[in-house]
Each structure stands twice: as structure tokens, then as C-alpha cells.
Write a protein that holds these residues in place. Structure first.
Motif, PDB file in Angstrom:
ATOM      1  N   VAL A   1     -56.533 -19.460  -8.800  1.00 31.21           N
ATOM      2  CA  VAL A   1     -55.119 -19.109  -8.683  1.00 31.21           C
ATOM      3  C   VAL A   1     -54.982 -18.136  -7.523  1.00 31.21           C
ATOM      4  O   VAL A   1     -55.824 -17.238  -7.350  1.00 31.21           O
ATOM      5  N   HIS A   2     -53.937 -18.315  -6.734  1.00 31.56           N
ATOM      6  CA  HIS A   2     -53.618 -17.302  -5.717  1.00 31.56           C
ATOM      7  C   HIS A   2     -52.289 -16.673  -6.097  1.00 31.56           C
ATOM      8  O   HIS A   2     -51.285 -17.362  -6.243  1.00 31.56           O
ATOM      9  N   TYR A   3     -52.304 -15.351  -6.266  1.00 32.75           N
ATOM     10  CA  TYR A   3     -51.138 -14.595  -6.723  1.00 32.75           C
ATOM     11  C   TYR A   3     -50.592 -13.805  -5.535  1.00 32.75           C
ATOM     12  O   TYR A   3     -51.258 -12.909  -5.032  1.00 32.75           O
ATOM     13  N   VAL A   4     -49.416 -14.123  -5.103  1.00 35.07           N
ATOM     14  CA  VAL A   4     -48.700 -13.592  -3.932  1.00 35.07           C
ATOM     15  C   VAL A   4     -48.974 -14.511  -2.736  1.00 35.07           C
ATOM     16  O   VAL A   4     -50.080 -14.546  -2.191  1.00 35.07           O
ATOM     17  N   SER A   5     -47.970 -15.220  -2.347  1.00 32.02           N
ATOM     18  CA  SER A   5     -48.114 -16.153  -1.233  1.00 32.02           C
ATOM     19  C   SER A   5     -48.316 -15.412   0.077  1.00 32.02           C
ATOM     20  O   SER A   5     -47.641 -14.416   0.349  1.00 32.02           O
ATOM     21  N   PRO A   6     -49.241 -15.878   0.911  1.00 32.20           N
ATOM     22  CA  PRO A   6     -49.265 -15.367   2.288  1.00 32.20           C
ATOM     23  C   PRO A   6     -48.010 -15.829   3.016  1.00 32.20           C
ATOM     24  O   PRO A   6     -47.282 -16.697   2.530  1.00 32.20           O
ATOM     25  N   SER A   7     -47.763 -15.271   4.178  1.00 35.90           N
ATOM     26  CA  SER A   7     -46.531 -15.593   4.918  1.00 35.90           C
ATOM     27  C   SER A   7     -46.664 -16.915   5.672  1.00 35.90           C
ATOM     28  O   SER A   7     -46.327 -17.022   6.847  1.00 35.90           O
ATOM     29  N   VAL A   8     -47.145 -17.920   4.958  1.00 40.54           N
ATOM     30  CA  VAL A   8     -47.413 -19.209   5.581  1.00 40.54           C
ATOM     31  C   VAL A   8     -46.125 -19.896   6.019  1.00 40.54           C
ATOM     32  O   VAL A   8     -46.114 -20.700   6.955  1.00 40.54           O
TER      33      VAL A   8
ATOM     34  N   LEU B   1     -49.002 -18.642  -7.379  1.00 42.52           N
ATOM     35  CA  LEU B   1     -47.983 -17.847  -8.072  1.00 42.52           C
ATOM     36  C   LEU B   1     -47.181 -17.093  -7.027  1.00 42.52           C
ATOM     37  O   LEU B   1     -47.724 -16.263  -6.289  1.00 42.52           O
ATOM     38  N   CYS B   2     -45.885 -17.383  -6.941  1.00 41.25           N
ATOM     39  CA  CYS B   2     -45.016 -16.799  -5.922  1.00 41.25           C
ATOM     40  C   CYS B   2     -44.114 -15.732  -6.521  1.00 41.25           C
ATOM     41  O   CYS B   2     -43.610 -15.884  -7.637  1.00 41.25           O
ATOM     42  N   LEU B   3     -43.873 -14.708  -5.744  1.00 37.61           N
ATOM     43  CA  LEU B   3     -42.981 -13.633  -6.162  1.00 37.61           C
ATOM     44  C   LEU B   3     -41.530 -13.913  -5.797  1.00 37.61           C
ATOM     45  O   LEU B   3     -40.620 -13.315  -6.372  1.00 37.61           O
ATOM     46  N   PHE B   4     -41.327 -14.810  -4.818  1.00 36.25           N
ATOM     47  CA  PHE B   4     -39.988 -15.005  -4.276  1.00 36.25           C
ATOM     48  C   PHE B   4     -39.614 -16.486  -4.278  1.00 36.25           C
ATOM     49  O   PHE B   4     -40.461 -17.357  -4.032  1.00 36.25           O
TER      50      PHE B   4
ATOM     51  N   ARG C   1     -45.684 -21.816  -9.028  1.00 31.54           N
ATOM     52  CA  ARG C   1     -44.762 -21.274 -10.037  1.00 31.54           C
ATOM     53  C   ARG C   1     -44.145 -19.994  -9.492  1.00 31.54           C
ATOM     54  O   ARG C   1     -44.864 -19.089  -9.055  1.00 31.54           O
ATOM     55  N   PHE C   2     -42.827 -19.940  -9.467  1.00 35.92           N
ATOM     56  CA  PHE C   2     -42.103 -18.734  -9.094  1.00 35.92           C
ATOM     57  C   PHE C   2     -42.017 -17.848 -10.324  1.00 35.92           C
ATOM     58  O   PHE C   2     -41.415 -18.226 -11.323  1.00 35.92           O
ATOM     59  N   VAL C   3     -42.643 -16.663 -10.257  1.00 37.70           N
ATOM     60  CA  VAL C   3     -42.703 -15.785 -11.430  1.00 37.70           C
ATOM     61  C   VAL C   3     -41.771 -14.584 -11.309  1.00 37.70           C
ATOM     62  O   VAL C   3     -41.610 -13.831 -12.267  1.00 37.70           O
ATOM     63  N   GLY C   4     -41.144 -14.400 -10.136  1.00 38.07           N
ATOM     64  CA  GLY C   4     -40.369 -13.180  -9.933  1.00 38.07           C
ATOM     65  C   GLY C   4     -41.279 -12.037  -9.537  1.00 38.07           C
ATOM     66  O   GLY C   4     -42.485 -12.213  -9.327  1.00 38.07           O
ATOM     67  N   HIS C   5     -40.705 -10.842  -9.413  1.00 38.36           N
ATOM     68  CA  HIS C   5     -41.495  -9.682  -9.002  1.00 38.36           C
ATOM     69  C   HIS C   5     -41.532  -8.647 -10.118  1.00 38.36           C
ATOM     70  O   HIS C   5     -40.481  -8.276 -10.660  1.00 38.36           O
ATOM     71  N   PRO C   6     -42.723  -8.154 -10.500  1.00 40.19           N
ATOM     72  CA  PRO C   6     -42.817  -7.177 -11.594  1.00 40.19           C
ATOM     73  C   PRO C   6     -41.944  -5.944 -11.385  1.00 40.19           C
ATOM     74  O   PRO C   6     -41.388  -5.393 -12.345  1.00 40.19           O
ATOM     75  N   LEU C   7     -41.813  -5.489 -10.154  1.00 39.18           N
ATOM     76  CA  LEU C   7     -41.018  -4.287  -9.914  1.00 39.18           C
ATOM     77  C   LEU C   7     -39.546  -4.498 -10.248  1.00 39.18           C
ATOM     78  O   LEU C   7     -38.834  -3.533 -10.556  1.00 39.18           O
ATOM     79  N   ALA C   8     -39.076  -5.729 -10.190  1.00 34.54           N
ATOM     80  CA  ALA C   8     -37.677  -5.992 -10.507  1.00 34.54           C
ATOM     81  C   ALA C   8     -37.370  -5.685 -11.960  1.00 34.54           C
ATOM     82  O   ALA C   8     -36.222  -5.357 -12.304  1.00 34.54           O
ATOM     83  N   ASN C   9     -38.370  -5.784 -12.829  1.00 35.74           N
ATOM     84  CA  ASN C   9     -38.195  -5.393 -14.225  1.00 35.74           C
ATOM     85  C   ASN C   9     -38.471  -3.917 -14.452  1.00 35.74           C
ATOM     86  O   ASN C   9     -37.837  -3.276 -15.288  1.00 35.74           O
ATOM     87  N   THR C  10     -39.415  -3.380 -13.689  1.00 30.54           N
ATOM     88  CA  THR C  10     -39.794  -1.977 -13.868  1.00 30.54           C
ATOM     89  C   THR C  10     -38.696  -1.034 -13.386  1.00 30.54           C
ATOM     90  O   THR C  10     -38.412  -0.009 -14.021  1.00 30.54           O
ATOM     91  N   ILE C  11     -38.084  -1.360 -12.258  1.00 27.59           N
ATOM     92  CA  ILE C  11     -37.077  -0.492 -11.657  1.00 27.59           C
ATOM     93  C   ILE C  11     -35.715  -0.823 -12.257  1.00 27.59           C
ATOM     94  O   ILE C  11     -35.312  -1.990 -12.303  1.00 27.59           O
ATOM     95  N   PRO C  12     -34.987   0.185 -12.755  1.00 29.80           N
ATOM     96  CA  PRO C  12     -33.684  -0.087 -13.386  1.00 29.80           C
ATOM     97  C   PRO C  12     -32.678  -0.630 -12.379  1.00 29.80           C
ATOM     98  O   PRO C  12     -32.787  -0.391 -11.175  1.00 29.80           O
ATOM     99  N   LEU C  13     -31.683  -1.339 -12.895  1.00 33.45           N
ATOM    100  CA  LEU C  13     -30.646  -1.883 -12.029  1.00 33.45           C
ATOM    101  C   LEU C  13     -29.850  -0.774 -11.349  1.00 33.45           C
ATOM    102  O   LEU C  13     -29.318  -0.963 -10.253  1.00 33.45           O
ATOM    103  N   GLN C  14     -29.774   0.389 -11.992  1.00 33.05           N
ATOM    104  CA  GLN C  14     -29.098   1.526 -11.382  1.00 33.05           C
ATOM    105  C   GLN C  14     -29.934   2.773 -11.626  1.00 33.05           C
ATOM    106  O   GLN C  14     -30.068   3.226 -12.758  1.00 33.05           O
ATOM    107  N   ALA C  15     -30.519   3.327 -10.577  1.00 32.52           N
ATOM    108  CA  ALA C  15     -31.379   4.511 -10.693  1.00 32.52           C
ATOM    109  C   ALA C  15     -30.523   5.769 -10.810  1.00 32.52           C
ATOM    110  O   ALA C  15     -29.410   5.845 -10.279  1.00 32.52           O
TER     111      ALA C  15
ATOM    112  N   ARG D   1     -37.616 -11.528 -13.780  1.00 29.85           N
ATOM    113  CA  ARG D   1     -38.069 -12.686 -14.552  1.00 29.85           C
ATOM    114  C   ARG D   1     -39.293 -12.377 -15.422  1.00 29.85           C
ATOM    115  O   ARG D   1     -39.980 -13.295 -15.861  1.00 29.85           O
ATOM    116  N   ASP D   2     -39.591 -11.108 -15.668  1.00 30.92           N
ATOM    117  CA  ASP D   2     -40.806 -10.742 -16.412  1.00 30.92           C
ATOM    118  C   ASP D   2     -42.037 -11.374 -15.767  1.00 30.92           C
ATOM    119  O   ASP D   2     -42.758 -12.173 -16.362  1.00 30.92           O
ATOM    120  N   ALA D   3     -42.284 -10.988 -14.505  1.00 26.61           N
ATOM    121  CA  ALA D   3     -43.286 -11.658 -13.675  1.00 26.61           C
ATOM    122  C   ALA D   3     -44.684 -11.639 -14.285  1.00 26.61           C
ATOM    123  O   ALA D   3     -45.381 -12.654 -14.283  1.00 26.61           O
TER     124      ALA D   3
END
Length: 378
Positions: A116-123, A142-145, A160-174, A361-363
């Protein structure tokens, strides 16, 4: 799966260590009988990784800069291939570091190990023919975007597009006021975060430039204050030398990059993963970058994407200013940053919110589910 599971992972830098730790935690929750081997940083080690050597030995940037480290990198990869084939993990996960990991994945897959390759290179942006190597090297990307997943589907690579973990960790409004209180900053003063990168080479090329831009911005806006999160003690010492003789209202922080982003009004930032963090905190930004002149000449001929920063790639339009190489002067950076301390930031932040919600997306959960499915032969 109820039998013991052996998972091998290799991460090459701090951002990969964060992703790897989140994935490992999710895997343990879904499959408690799991063993981790490979190469990782402190976060992955805290989750149970037995790292074969320090992750920092894989951290290197630039086309020209890597040449001096090439013999060591090739030697380490050769030994890793031999070791992992002997260990026979159920699945191998290469986290980012494509120049190192894709060759590793190719050899392991030929030896019968699922990869498995997790995080696509900028191919999708440059050297697009690498997708042929990726197709041969990994069983699953596994793609983040989302724009990455579309590219791989077009090229018949399992993805598989899994989303980005930080999008769940960081609140929608800090909570900006709470962050300022934590950092001891004034509640009503304009604050700009300076983020010239986490690597020594980045700071060497961008540190003085960002400080010069800060001095010019302060001349334009006398009340502005600055914070600069330092990734490591070494980066702090490097920046302290650059600050000698300057009279800037600037606070160096030990880490605390997320606190700095939550507290600030705008960011001057190096192109890279940190731009995504600034986006998720909804902080207007100016993106700048410089590399070695030869590296830039090579890349400028190879890159097919019109943008280099993640916010613009995700928005698929020019959402944030990008000042690259010779265009990144102190005067230009200050002039571009100044309007963002007022109403000029509204269009940026509205676009950031749309992207943030799309990436939630709960990456780590999705990535763990995909890895276990592959390991089980699904």
C-alpha cells in the motif's frame, strides 16, 4: 481477521510519522493482535513501532540536494528489502517518501508481499509517467485528496480517497482568543504567523526572507506582532541566529504550530503540508518558496500543474497568492500579506471552509479498513 497480523510501515518525515501513528492506532482498534515493524518517528514508536533506524535518515529535499545522500539511501533501502522479505509482513505500507518507498514497494510486491502507498506523490503535477511504476509497485493507493483519486482511476490504479486526518482533528472553527491567551498574546493586536518550514534547508532559504518581510510589514502596520513556531531545537537555534540584531516583536515557539495558527490573523508560509493546516484553521495566507536555482530550473520544466500550494490545488483555482523563487521578495511578501489583515481575507476563508468539510472523512479509520481488506484478500 482474528489471527495475528504483521504490518510493516516506512515513513520518511514528520508528516508521515503523524499519518502513520493515526493509521496504527486505527488498525489496533480494529485488529488488536497486530505487530508493527519498519521505520517511523516518535509518534509511530509510541504506537508500537520497532523502528529499524532513525526516520530522520530518510528526510531529504530537492533534486540536487539528494545526490549527496544517495549512496546511504540506496544502501538502507537494499537492507530494508532483505529484512522485510525475511519478516514476511501481511502488508507493507509506504507512507509518502515516494522516491524511497516506491522502489521498496516494487521489490516487496514481486516477493509476494501486498503493498500500500499512503499519500500520493505529485504524479499528477510532474513526471506523470511515474504512474506506470506506481501501478506495478503497489496493490492499493490511499489518497488524501479527491483530485488525486480521479487521476489514479483514469490510469487504472486501485485507489481509495480517505480524506485527511487533520480535517477531523482540527475543529471547523478554532478558538482564537483561547489560543492567544495560551501563548500570552494580546487579544486585540494583529498577529501574523511566520512559518518558513521545518527542515534546515528550508529555514536557510526562507528564514531571512520571512524576517525581512516581517520588518517591512511592521513598517506598514506598526501594531503587528509575530509568532514563529520552531519545529525542533535545531531550527530554533538557527532562527535565533537570524534574529540577532533585529528589533521585531516576534515570539519563537517550541513547536505549537497549531496554537500559532489558531491565534494568528494571517500567515506567511512555505509551500508544503503546513499550508493545509493553515487552510483548516481558516487563516488567510501568502505562500512562498525558494529552492536551489538548479532544482528550480529542472522543476519549472517538469511541473504541469499551474499551482504549487495545496489550497490552490484543492480549490482548483488561485485561492491564495503564491510567490515563488525570484518573485518572493520581502517587499512583495509584505505588500501581498498586508490586505489579508483586513477584509481581503474573506474570499480565502470561505473557500477554506468548503474544502475542510470535503476532507472530513475519518481518514485513519478509512485507511485502516482498506489495509485490513487488502491483507484479508478482499
Amino acid at each position: 481477521m482474528s489471527r495475528p497480523l504483521r504490518v510493516a510501515l516506512v515513513a520518511g518525515e514528520a508528516s508521515g510519522d503523524i499519518l502513520g501513528a493515526g493509521l496504527m492506532q486505527a488498525l489496533k482498534e480494529k485488529h488488536p493482535q497486530v505487530e508493527f515493524v519498519g521505520v517511523g518517528g516518535p509518534r509511530m514508536e509510541a504506537e508500537g513501532m520497532q523502528s529499524y533506524f532513525p526516520m530522520e535518515r530518510l528526510a531529504v529535499m530537492g533534486l540536487v540536494e539528494v545526490l549527496g545522500r544517495l549512496p546511504e539511501l540506496l544502501s538502507r533501502r537494499k537492507r530494508l528489502i532483505r529484512t522485510l522479505i525475511e519478516q514476511k509482513p501481511d502488508v507493507f505500507i509506504g507512507i509518502d517518501a515516494p522516491d524511497f518507498n516506491l522502489g521498496l514497494e516494487f521489490k516487496l510486491r514481486k516477493a509476494g508481499i501486498k503493498t500500500v502507498h499512503y499519500v500520493s506523490p505529485s504524479v499528477w503535477a510532474w513526471r506523470q509517467r511515474r504512474v506506470l511504476k506506481i501501478r506495478e509497485a503497489c496493490d492499493l493507493m490511499l489518497c488524501l485528496f479527491p483530485f488525486e483519486a480521479r487521476f489514479y482511476l483514469d490510469h487504472q490504479v486501485p485507489v481509495r480517497f480517505v480524506g485527511h486526518p487533520l480535517a477531523n482533528t482540527i475543529p471547523l472553527q478554532a478558538d482564537q482568543l483561547a489560543a492567544r491567551e495560551l501563548l500570552g498574546l494580546e487579544a486585540d493586536a494583529p498577529v501574523v504567523a511566520l512559518m518558513p518550514g521545518s527542515r534546515g534547508g528550508e529555514v536557510a532559504r526562507l528564514g531571512e526572507l520571512f524576517l525581512d518581510a516581517a520588518e517591512r510589514l511592521r513598517a506598514m502596520r506598526p501594531g503587528v506582532q509575530f509568532v514563529l513556531p520552531c519545529a525542533t531545537p535545531e531550527r530554533r537555534a538557527q532562527l535565533e541566529q537570524m534574529l540577532a540584531g533585529r528589533n521585531l516583536p516576534l515570539r519563537l515557539l517550541n513547536g505549537q504550530s497549531h496554537e500559532a495558527l489558531a491565534a494568528c490573523d494571517a500567515v506567511l508560509i512555505a509551500s508544503g503540508t503546513a499550508t493545509l493546516e493553515a487552510l483548516l484553521y481558516k487563516r488567510p495566507m501568502v505562500v512562498a518558496y525558494r529552492v536551489a536555482p538548479l532544482t528550480y530550473r529542472i522543476l519549472s520544466r517538469l511541473v504541469k500543474s499551474p499551482y504549487i500550494s495545496l489550497p490552490n490545488l484543492l480549490a482548483e483555482r488561485l485561492l491564495v497568492p503564491e510567490l515563488i523563487q525570484d518573485a518572493a521578495t520581502p517587499e512583495a511578501l509584505a505588500q501581498t500579506l498586508s490586505p489579508l489583515l483586513e477584509e481581503g481575507a474573506v474570499l480565502q476563508t470561505a473557500g477554506f471552509d468548503v474544502i475542510h468539510r470535503a476532507l472530513r472523512r475519518d481518514a485513519s479509520e478509512q485507511a485502516a479498513e482498506a489495509v485490513l481488506g487488502l491483507a484479508a484478500g478482499a
